[in-house]
Design an enzyme around this catalytic site. Structure first.
Site, PDB file in Angstrom:
ATOM      1  N   LYS A 289       0.855  -1.191   0.000  1.00  0.00           N
ATOM      2  CA  LYS A 289       0.000   0.000   0.000  1.00  0.00           C
ATOM      3  C   LYS A 289       0.887   1.235   0.000  1.00  0.00           C
ATOM      4  O   LYS A 289       1.843   1.338   0.761  1.00  0.00           O
ATOM      5  CB  LYS A 289      -0.854  -0.011   1.259  1.00  0.00           C
ATOM      6  CG  LYS A 289      -1.580   1.299   1.454  1.00  0.00           C
ATOM      7  CD  LYS A 289      -2.628   1.167   2.475  1.00  0.00           C
ATOM      8  CE  LYS A 289      -2.423   2.193   3.541  1.00  0.00           C
ATOM      9  NZ  LYS A 289      -3.480   2.159   4.525  1.00  0.00           N
TER      10      LYS A 289
HETATM   11  C1  R5P Z   1      -2.824   4.554   8.705  1.00  0.00           C
HETATM   12  O1  R5P Z   1      -3.424   5.142   9.591  1.00  0.00           O
HETATM   13  C2  R5P Z   1      -3.468   3.489   8.064  1.00  0.00           C
HETATM   14  O2  R5P Z   1      -2.674   2.463   7.549  1.00  0.00           O
HETATM   15  C3  R5P Z   1      -4.540   3.858   7.063  1.00  0.00           C
HETATM   16  O3  R5P Z   1      -5.232   2.687   6.833  1.00  0.00           O
HETATM   17  C4  R5P Z   1      -4.085   4.430   5.743  1.00  0.00           C
HETATM   18  O4  R5P Z   1      -3.382   5.607   5.892  1.00  0.00           O
HETATM   19  C5  R5P Z   1      -5.238   4.557   4.739  1.00  0.00           C
HETATM   20  O5  R5P Z   1      -6.181   5.396   5.152  1.00  0.00           O
HETATM   21  P1  R5P Z   1      -6.396   6.830   4.499  1.00  0.00           P
HETATM   22  O6  R5P Z   1      -7.067   6.569   3.182  1.00  0.00           O
HETATM   23  O7  R5P Z   1      -7.284   7.518   5.471  1.00  0.00           O
HETATM   24  O8  R5P Z   1      -5.064   7.479   4.328  1.00  0.00           O
END
Ligand code: R5P
Length: 266
Positions: free
Chosen positions: A169
């Site tokens: 990711k």
């Molecule tokens: C960190 O807080 C996490 O891995 C989140 O799942 C990630 O940042 C994705 O969430 P967002 O779309 O809110 O950035």
């Protein structure tokens, strides 16, 4: 392993809409995720998988729900401290298996103070998880000082894949195709901080167009005033090849219908 990955990428298009609701693991009761159950429930029918910690899974997601679980297993920090990269593995493989996780998620902090530990943690987690056929998703977390550009993100994503992550990711950036091209495993993008809905849809469209395998999105969905309309619009881009404008139109239609239903029920 293949079966677990197929549950996450389940539409035959090798793409996925992962709903990220793990923010509380270091941010506590984040805006609009104060009561996770209330936030999560209406979104579940539109998510291909859900990314969360064991605490929220146990307490806020009904066990009868068949949604694939991407279990966050790293943490140990809070936003009150400066050294956000000081993470460790916080959930055992046995616990993850008991909770029927389809994948495990852990953050790596390339270029940060605790880079070494987070990378070795990733490699160790991969060793344990692979033994049981569980894929690991590496979250390329970006520290306060690091640039979110293609050069840096390509470096972080490639290291994650080299250490054995099955999914990575990351963030969308200019020249994102270079990040995709140099990473041999599927990339999903985070949404980042809440931006206006049209911008988030454009970001999603550009990421998919440039080779992302989907999204692992949180705030830009559930911090919207119309989270269901938003996840459905994102979904249209990921799975139905909608453009950002198509998705924006869908968002507005769904939003109008939602408002109408609220008025009728008043
Ligand atoms: C960190 O807080 C996490 O891995 C989140 O799942 C990630 O940042 C994705 O969430 P967002 O779309 O809110 O950035």
């Amino acid at each position: 392993m293949r079966n677990r990955l197929a549950r996450i990428f389940k539409h035959g298009d090798n793409r996925t809409v992962m709903l990220a609701v793990d923010h509380g693991y270091f941010q506590g009761p984040t805006t609009k995720l104060e009561n996770p159950k209330r936030t999560i429930e209406p979104l579940l029918p539109y998510a291909d998988s859900i990314m969360l910690t064991r605490g929220v899974l146990r307490n806020c997601v009904d066990a009868s729900n068949d949604i694939p679980i991407v279990l966050r297993v790293s943490g140990g920090v809070s936003i009150l401290k400066q050294d956000l990269s000081n993470e460790d593995i916080t959930t055992s493989i046995e616990e993850a298996l008991r909770l029927n996780a389809s994948a495990l998620a852990l953050s790596i902090f390339v270029g940060e103070e605790h880079e070494h530990r987070t990378l070795v943690n990733l490699a160790r987690l991969v060793d344990e998880a692979e033994r049981y056929g569980v894929p690991v998703l590496a979250v390329t977390a970006v520290g306060r000082e690091m640039a979110r550009d293609a050069r840096y993100l390509a470096l972080a994503c490639r290291i994650a894949a080299e250490l054995g992550a099955r999914i990575v990711k990351t963030y969308y950036c200019e020249n994102f195709d270079r990040v995709v091209d140099s990473c041999p495993v599927p990339l999903v993008i985070a949404g980042g901080k809440k931006v206006p809905e049209y911008e988030a849809l454009k970001l999603t469209y550009n990421a998919i167009k440039n080779g992302a395998a989907g999204v692992d999105m949180g705030r830009n969905i559930w911090q919207s005033d119309h989270p269901v309309a938003m996840i459905r619009a994102v979904r249209a881009i990921v799975h139905d090849n909608a453009t950002a404008d198509d998705a924006w139109q869908l968002f507005n239609e769904l939003k109008t219908n939602e408002n109408r239903e609220v008025l009728i029920n008043q």
